[in-house]
Design a protein around this motif. Structure first.
Motif, mmCIF file in Angstrom:
data_model
loop_
_atom_site.group_PDB
_atom_site.id
_atom_site.type_symbol
_atom_site.label_atom_id
_atom_site.label_comp_id
_atom_site.label_asym_id
_atom_site.label_seq_id
_atom_site.Cartn_x
_atom_site.Cartn_y
_atom_site.Cartn_z
ATOM 1 N N GLN A 1 0.829 -1.301 0.086
ATOM 2 C CA GLN A 1 -0.006 -0.040 -0.023
ATOM 3 C C GLN A 1 0.988 1.311 -0.111
ATOM 4 O OE1 GLN A 1 -2.491 -0.729 3.544
ATOM 5 N NE2 GLN A 1 -4.133 -1.957 2.338
ATOM 6 N N TYR B 1 -6.382 -3.470 -4.839
ATOM 7 C CA TYR B 1 -6.028 -2.231 -5.678
ATOM 8 C C TYR B 1 -5.000 -2.839 -6.763
ATOM 9 C CZ TYR B 1 -1.398 -1.799 -2.996
ATOM 10 O OH TYR B 1 -0.139 -2.366 -2.383
ATOM 11 N N ASP C 1 -7.322 -4.129 -9.699
ATOM 12 C CA ASP C 1 -8.015 -3.228 -10.054
ATOM 13 C C ASP C 1 -7.110 -2.483 -11.175
ATOM 14 O OD1 ASP C 1 -10.160 -3.668 -8.929
ATOM 15 O OD2 ASP C 1 -9.553 -2.300 -7.265
ATOM 16 N N GLU C 2 -5.627 -2.335 -10.804
ATOM 17 C CA GLU C 2 -4.537 -1.594 -11.659
ATOM 18 C C GLU C 2 -4.282 -2.448 -12.861
ATOM 19 O OE1 GLU C 2 -0.129 0.285 -11.230
ATOM 20 O OE2 GLU C 2 -1.002 -1.112 -9.895
#
Length: 350
Positions: A196, A300, A303-304
């Motif tokens: 993150q 994430y 998603d990326e």
């Protein structure tokens, strides 16, 4: 904040209490499989497991091949390669998904990565992207020569770090007619930026440590390792992120296996930190399914990468409601959702 900390500790201790009877599952299974519902013996008319070994660039690779019920070598079956998570091995969640897909009529293979698990390679726990990608190509080499496999119906499933490496493998390897990932983990991005993006200010410092470690190896000195070799109950309870807290419980408690480790050579960071799973995604022109839990703190990354797969056919992002990253490895209701989605995806595209 106190309530959150209390909940984290409570959940951790419940998980660890449940783990006590499961810690040595591998000793109770003749194939040392540790996932729930694992095969304990080969029976006629059921899915069978076949431990196999082969050479990949001079390194001994150990793998398990799963064949469907009533497998007939004279017939033709679709096949799926399964790439295991970082720190994982073929006896854990990769084996679970390989078995479930075999129950749906696929011949499947999952192998320990070179330098890891029961496979050969020195120094141990070398963790370089090029090796992990080559492992996936190597599984394809082996399984396409296996009796009964239809080489024109080959798919691949990558889990966690294996998912990131799968995205890279299918960019160039068009033997794979369809690709899927589960809880994809972009190893390069995380080793470079921190989970993150928590280590952006120490990138150069960590690259220097990796460089020094390689120099020490070249001089014949002690091999330095990064990662976690073991973890205490207190350390688990204090871990704030779901990925690592639940991961420690999974790998060191409930589904522990002596061949599985979170260690990797410090010098591997030279390769890991300059690599990224989400580059050149436009090279994927095969059907693509990416799956992640709605509560996964790694979502994430999926998603990326998914957003960059501009040329993938029939691409789909499937969200498993309520699931965290690690829960997709073992929790029956989430595994069932993922397997059912994989069945439909591979049936349509293989």
């Amino acid at each position: 904040m106190k309530n959150i900390k209390f909940l984290i500790v409570l959940i951790s201790f419940i998980d660890m209490a449940n783990a006590q009877s499961a810690q040595k599952k591998y000793e109770q299974n003749p194939f040392t499989l540790v996932y729930d519902g694992a095969i304990t013996k080969n029976e006629k008319g059921k899915v069978n497991i076949h431990p196999v070994a082969y050479k990949l660039n001079g390194i001994n690779i150990t793998a398990n091949v799963y064949t469907p019920a009533n497998y007939d070598a004279s017939k033709k079956y679709p096949a799926v390669v399964v790439a295991h998570p970082n720190g994982g091995i073929k006896e854990q969640t990769a084996g679970l998904y390989a078995q479930r897909l075999a129950e749906s009529g696929y011949i499947t293979i999952t192998a320990d990565a070179a330098y890891q698990g029961a496979s050969g390679g020195e120094p141990r726990h070398t963790d370089k992207p090029a090796n992990r990608i080559e492992d996936i190509h190597g599984m394809a080499d082996f399984i396409t020569q296996y009796a009964g496999v239809d080489v024109n119906r080959l798919g691949v499933l990558g889990i966690c770090g294996g998912g990131g490496y799968t995205l890279k493998a299918v960019q160039s390897d068009k033997r794979f007619k369809a690709a899927a990932t589960l809880s994809m983990f972009n190893s390069g991005e995380v080793r470079r930026n921190g989970f993150q993006n928590s280590q952006l200010t120490t990138i150069q410092e960590r690259l220097k440590k990796a460089s020094d470690a390689r120099e020490q190896e070249a001089e014949g000195g002690k091999i330095l390792y990064a990662g976690v070799a073991s973890v205490t109950d207190e350390e688990i309870a204090k871990t704030s992120t779901d990925l690592y807290r639940e991961g420690y419980v999974y790998y060191y408690r409930t589904y522990a296996h002596p061949n599985s480790t979170f260690l990797y050579t410090m010098s591997s960071l030279l390769d890991l930190m300059t690599w990224d799973a989400a580059t050149n995604m436009d090279l994927i022109d095969q059907p693509l399914l990416m799956m992640a839990g709605s509560k996964a703190d790694t979502k994430y990354m999926t998603d990326e990468a998914f957003s960059k797969a501009a040329n993938a056919k029939n691409k789909e992002l499937f969200v498993i409601e309520g699931a965290t990253h690690i829960q997709t490895y073992w929790k029956p209701e989430y595994v069932l959702q993922a397997v059912n989605k994989l069945k439909g995806f591979f049936e349509s595209n293989l």
